[in-house]
Design a protein around this motif. Sequence first.
Motif, PDB file in Angstrom:
ATOM      1  N   SER A  30       0.801  -1.199   0.074  1.00 39.55           N
ATOM      2  CA  SER A  30       0.096  -0.063   0.107  1.00 39.55           C
ATOM      3  C   SER A  30       0.871   1.383  -0.087  1.00 39.55           C
ATOM      4  N   SER A  31       0.452   2.362  -0.724  1.00 42.24           N
ATOM      5  CA  SER A  31       1.185   3.522  -0.745  1.00 42.24           C
ATOM      6  C   SER A  31       0.581   4.355   0.558  1.00 42.24           C
ATOM      7  N   ARG A  32      -0.813   3.994   1.168  1.00 41.40           N
ATOM      8  CA  ARG A  32      -0.896   4.643   2.098  1.00 41.40           C
ATOM      9  C   ARG A  32      -0.277   4.460   3.568  1.00 41.40           C
ATOM     10  N   ALA A  33      -0.195   2.970   3.542  1.00 41.91           N
ATOM     11  CA  ALA A  33       0.357   2.615   4.813  1.00 41.91           C
ATOM     12  C   ALA A  33       1.655   3.312   5.491  1.00 41.91           C
ATOM     13  N   PRO A  34       2.623   3.290   4.744  1.00 39.15           N
ATOM     14  CA  PRO A  34       3.905   3.938   5.654  1.00 39.15           C
ATOM     15  C   PRO A  34       3.477   5.393   5.939  1.00 39.15           C
ATOM     16  N   VAL A  35       2.770   6.281   5.191  1.00 42.72           N
ATOM     17  CA  VAL A  35       2.225   7.424   5.463  1.00 42.72           C
ATOM     18  C   VAL A  35       1.389   7.607   6.743  1.00 42.72           C
ATOM     19  N   LEU A  36       0.296   6.730   6.838  1.00 42.19           N
ATOM     20  CA  LEU A  36      -0.484   6.792   7.978  1.00 42.19           C
ATOM     21  C   LEU A  36       0.326   6.134   9.334  1.00 42.19           C
ATOM     22  N   LYS A  37       1.417   5.335   9.097  1.00 45.10           N
ATOM     23  CA  LYS A  37       1.931   4.910  10.009  1.00 45.10           C
ATOM     24  C   LYS A  37       2.907   5.936  10.776  1.00 45.10           C
TER      25      LYS A  37
END
Length: 351
Positions: free
Chosen positions: A259-266
Amino acid sequence: MSNSPTPTPAFTSTVTEAVLPGIVDPEGIQVRTRTARPAGPGQVVLAMEAAGVSFAEQQMRRGKYYDQPPFPFVPGYDLVGRVVDVGQDVPRELLGRRFAALTKTGAWASHVTVDAGDLTEVPGSVDSAEAETFVVNGITAWQMLHRLAKVRPGQVVLVHGANGGVGSTLVQLARVAGARVVGTASAKHHDAVRALGALPVDYRAPDPEDRLRAHAPRGYDAVFDHVGGEGIVTSWRLLAAKGTLVSYGTASTRDVQGSSRAPVLKLLARLTLWNALPNGKGAHFYNIWAGRRRPGAFRARLHADLSQVFALLADGALVPQVAARVPLTEVGEAVRLAESGTVVGKVVLVP
């Protein structure tokens, strides 16, 4: 290069553009032509003179940019160009003049349509490619340095990736602000980082945290981190008692599948947790598009900040870092070079 009104370049009947068709190698980016469209109400058409290759497009090529559009699309975060057509309610006096614009996508084209309100005039003494290196990079660095970290003379700041497009701009603006700068970079880029005014540290050497701490025993007043991942913990630990961490990317996960979003959300969750701690430190995630729901204030802030950067550039206080100028038709070569880790500054596409 003069920026006074010049004989207006002819409005073209066709547009050449680089299209990202999907998750492809750099050579898979397609160069196509299409029929040109005139400017609509409130818009102008810019004949591109320089467009940047930034880290955002590197992520988009992998499908990893947080909110990129669906494939296929034309990338290109920013450009410098000359007005060749104006729409209804736009002054004709803009024709022939040179402006910079932040686009997020669409700038990798011979002609780009933008809203007239998004234009910032480029000083006449400044080369287009050199000005281009300070559009998204300059806005980003200026706002992180002055609007978030509020760096003051005499402070000590750490810039990760000090040889990169944003990093090299951060180093220079921090030096102009009177700060002492330490910058991480691989050993081959140390001479270039020193020339910008920073003390270089090799992030690949053993015990990089100890090496960085030795240059600021009381901690850094500000740390600018585009790497993200687990390395952000080190950046937080290196802060002074009332220091500020500014995170503005997740470069460490660029090539990680998923996911491209997972690192940002973490990362956002981690920064939120740190901000809740009663230790006087601050943590921010910088997003250049924050505040765009109030377009008037958003545009005014962008225009004011980029104008400040352009004024410093025109005065010679900033040194442009143009890594290479590559024709738009050779966009694959430009992207591969930008991703190679061998360059200092920014790769720029030209007509």
